[in-house]
Design an enzyme around this catalytic site. Sequence first.
Site, PDB file in Angstrom:
ATOM      1  N   ALA A   1       0.820  -1.214   0.000  1.00 57.20           N
ATOM      2  CA  ALA A   1       0.000   0.000   0.000  1.00 57.20           C
ATOM      3  C   ALA A   1       0.850   1.259   0.000  1.00 57.20           C
ATOM      4  CB  ALA A   1      -0.931  -0.009   1.204  1.00 57.20           C
ATOM      5  N   GLU A   2       1.982   1.211   0.689  1.00 53.82           N
ATOM      6  CA  GLU A   2       2.819   2.399   0.838  1.00 53.82           C
ATOM      7  C   GLU A   2       3.682   2.690  -0.378  1.00 53.82           C
ATOM      8  OE1 GLU A   2       3.047   4.668   3.241  1.00 53.82           O
ATOM      9  OE2 GLU A   2       1.478   3.787   4.490  1.00 53.82           O
ATOM     10  N   SER A   3       4.344   1.671  -0.901  1.00 55.50           N
ATOM     11  CA  SER A   3       5.345   1.913  -1.954  1.00 55.50           C
ATOM     12  C   SER A   3       5.226   0.993  -3.156  1.00 55.50           C
ATOM     13  CB  SER A   3       6.746   1.750  -1.365  1.00 55.50           C
ATOM     14  OG  SER A   3       6.978   0.377  -1.035  1.00 55.50           O
TER      15      SER A   3
ATOM     16  N   TYR B   1      -7.474   3.029   2.600  1.00 56.57           N
ATOM     17  CA  TYR B   1      -6.244   2.374   3.032  1.00 56.57           C
ATOM     18  C   TYR B   1      -6.555   1.284   4.054  1.00 56.57           C
ATOM     19  CZ  TYR B   1      -1.389   2.208   4.864  1.00 56.57           C
ATOM     20  OH  TYR B   1      -0.131   1.820   5.267  1.00 56.57           O
TER      21      TYR B   1
END
Length: 296
Positions: A173-175, A260
């Site tokens: 999800a972040e990168s 998210y």
Amino acid sequence: MACAAIAVALALPAPAARAAEPPPENVLITLLRGEAASHEHGDGVPRDGQRAATLYCEAARMGDAESQYSLGWMYANGRGVERSDSLAAFFFHAAAEQGHEQALRMLQAVGGPSSEVPSCMREPVAPAPATAPAAVAPARIPAGAPGHIVELVQRLAPEYRVWPALALAIIEAESNFDSVALSPRNAKGLMQLIPETAARFQVRNPYDPAQNIRGGLAYLRWLLAYFEGDVRLVAAAYNAGEGTVERYRGVPPYVETRAYVRRILAAVGAEAHPFDAGVARPSAALRRIREARGGS
């Protein structure tokens, strides 16, 4: 919800197996906001400020900045509801945090938000099951995850008592597994560590995959202890900050954060995670968060 537009949407033809499913949240937001505006302005229906406020608040809880702003305007001007600068400030502040420029300007007129969260903004979540969380989560490896990153996570996560599935979901999800990712907020690497978090967990080179993962795992371990294994709150805090979660008594009303959290929960497949109580004292807001969403 007794809302004509929503009822029409739900009545549209659909496969029998999916007939009972609600519309996607973005569709529901649009319907709620439109119906609220009709009641606010008397457009095709009798003007009803209370009904408008109720519908706006439903959409606002889902993170709709326009509804948050509209509700703030109603309370700031006593338009169909009792005038309240504190409620106006709450909704203007929520919208402003999502980049709504008009809401930011209105805050100058009504002041800062109160610490109280309106009842309609509290997430209706069922109490957590009485059973203890599983010691080990099902192995869930995101499609397309690089093998060397998966191997690192699977090797390091047990040291921090974090499920690899949770760490991999956060990384995706972040990168999206980009070890040199850099966000506009200066978050770096696989787990998008901001400089303060990197320093807090002694990460000297956030672009080094092993260091970055260790830092992210250390933060997740701390969040799990702080929120007593509640994956929903941990995911929300990783995205928006633990202070924001505490201030809103749960998942903040931001479209990005809500999406998210849904993504992380779907990837992990569990809402309760084991935690090490010795890592951190639980949040002082946990009791109020649980009360706000109907838990014990």
